[in-house]
Design an enzyme around this catalytic site. Structure first.
Site, short mmCIF file in Angstrom:
data_model
loop_
_atom_site.label_atom_id
_atom_site.label_comp_id
_atom_site.label_asym_id
_atom_site.label_seq_id
_atom_site.Cartn_x
_atom_site.Cartn_y
_atom_site.Cartn_z
CB SER A 103 -0.89 0.01 1.24
OG SER A 103 -1.44 1.29 1.46
CB SER A 104 0.60 4.54 -1.65
OG SER A 104 -0.68 4.89 -1.18
CB CYS A 105 -0.06 4.08 3.95
SG CYS A 105 -0.31 2.34 4.34
CE1 TYR A 132 -3.82 -2.32 5.30
CE2 TYR A 132 -2.93 -0.34 4.26
CZ TYR A 132 -3.53 -1.59 4.17
OH TYR A 132 -3.83 -2.09 2.93
CE LYS A 136 -1.54 -4.47 3.14
NZ LYS A 136 -1.81 -5.70 2.39
CG HIS A 175 -9.79 3.31 1.04
ND1 HIS A 175 -10.03 1.98 0.78
CD2 HIS A 175 -8.68 3.35 1.82
CE1 HIS A 175 -9.10 1.25 1.39
NE2 HIS A 175 -8.29 2.05 2.02
#
Length: 309
Positions: A103-105, A132, A136, A175
């Protein structure tokens, strides 16, 4: 025909990948009521019994800013458990290929733009979704560690913000794009004179349709092991997948309003968190295997508004 296990098959990404693979492969799915991926022994026994050739690890606990902030313990625990159990079971049962979704986070809060894969772990994470994010990152590094130690073929992709059919439209756990569509649609049909959006609307986000992501995932899994590891190298063994352009939350809100013909007032609640200011990612590596997104943002949002209605 390859025997492929797709976890999270009812979600946005899993369901899109099934459509891409079902004609030429034996697709295996199982309801979470029958298999609890949080349980290591259950998961391992299922893998042993099934003898999969490939695994697409799409199952995850996901949500927006509110959910990540309020339920951080659930996000870190459940995501770590799911990915640990699946990746370890794939290793123990000699699965030929596995694909893990990041995920881009995972990237630092203040990364340079566009964000390259090697920016991972180069700075502090966004505070609102650390649980989160850390889970990831651990999944990416677990795949990388097994590859380096045991010569497995565990691949990973890092998609930008996603939208598409089977999205979650829950009021507090969705989201940003899904939340905006629901809020604006109901404001329109209920003739509300204004809507209130969290944050100041200035942060920019990049959005990719899940059908485009599914194409990219299948393409990443289709290249040879030699080519994949040539592209990603020894460290940070994953590939960014992005749309290539970003849009501010304010402009996104206006775009959705124009599509649903909502003409009410838009107010921004600056007391609520806005999140990372910008997260546009660098998709140079994925372009080297002749992939590019085919669905424009206007076309994609228009289609999912129809789907939502």
């Amino acid at each position: 025909m390859a025997k492929i296990f797709i976890t999270g098959h009812k979600g946005m990404v899993g369901s899109a990948i099934i459509k891409r693979l079902s004609k030429k492969n034996k697709i295996c799915t199982i309801d979470k009521k029958k298999l609890n991926l949080l349980n290591q022994e259950q998961t391992l026994q299922y893998f042993k019994k099934s003898k999969f050739d490939q695994v697409y690890l799409c199952a995850a606990k996901v949500g927006g800013i509110h959910a990540n902030s309020k339920y951080s313990a659930d996000f870190i625990y459940q995501n770590l458990q799911i990915q640990n159990n699946c990746i370890y079971s794939a290793f123990k049962t000699k699965v030929k290929k596995l694909l893990f979704l990041g995920s881009s986070c995972i990237y630092p809060k203040n990364s340079k733009i566009p964000i390259k894969e090697n920016y991972l772990l180069s700075g502090k994470l966004e505070e609102t979704n650390q649980g989160y994010s850390i889970a990831k990152i651990a999944g990416l590094k677990m795949c990388e560690s097994f590859n380096n130690q045991y010569n497995t073929d565990f691949r990973a992709v890092m998609p930008t913000n996603l939208y598409g059919p089977n999205d979650n439209y829950d009021d507090l756990n969705s989201h940003v794009l899904a939340a905006l569509i629901k809020k604006i649609h109901y404001a329109k049909i209920n003739n509300k004179k204004k809507i209130i959006i969290w944050g100041d609307g200035l942060p920019k986000r990049e959005f990719l349709h899940t059908n485009d992501l599914a194409d990219a995932c299948v393409k990443v899994m289709s290249i040879s092991k030699k080519k994949y590891f040539f592209l990603v190298g020894k460290t940070n063994q994953f590939i960014n997948i992005g749309y290539g352009k970003d849009i501010s939350i304010k402009d996104l809100t206006k775009l959705i309003c124009s599509i649903v013909n909502y003409e009410g007032k838009i107010e921004y609640d600056k007391s609520k968190p806005s999140g990372t200011f910008r997260k546009l990612i660098d998709s140079t590596i994925i372009k080297k295997i002749n992939w590019k997104p085919n669905i424009s943002l206007v076309e994609g949002i228009s289609s999912i508004i129809k789907n939502f209605k």
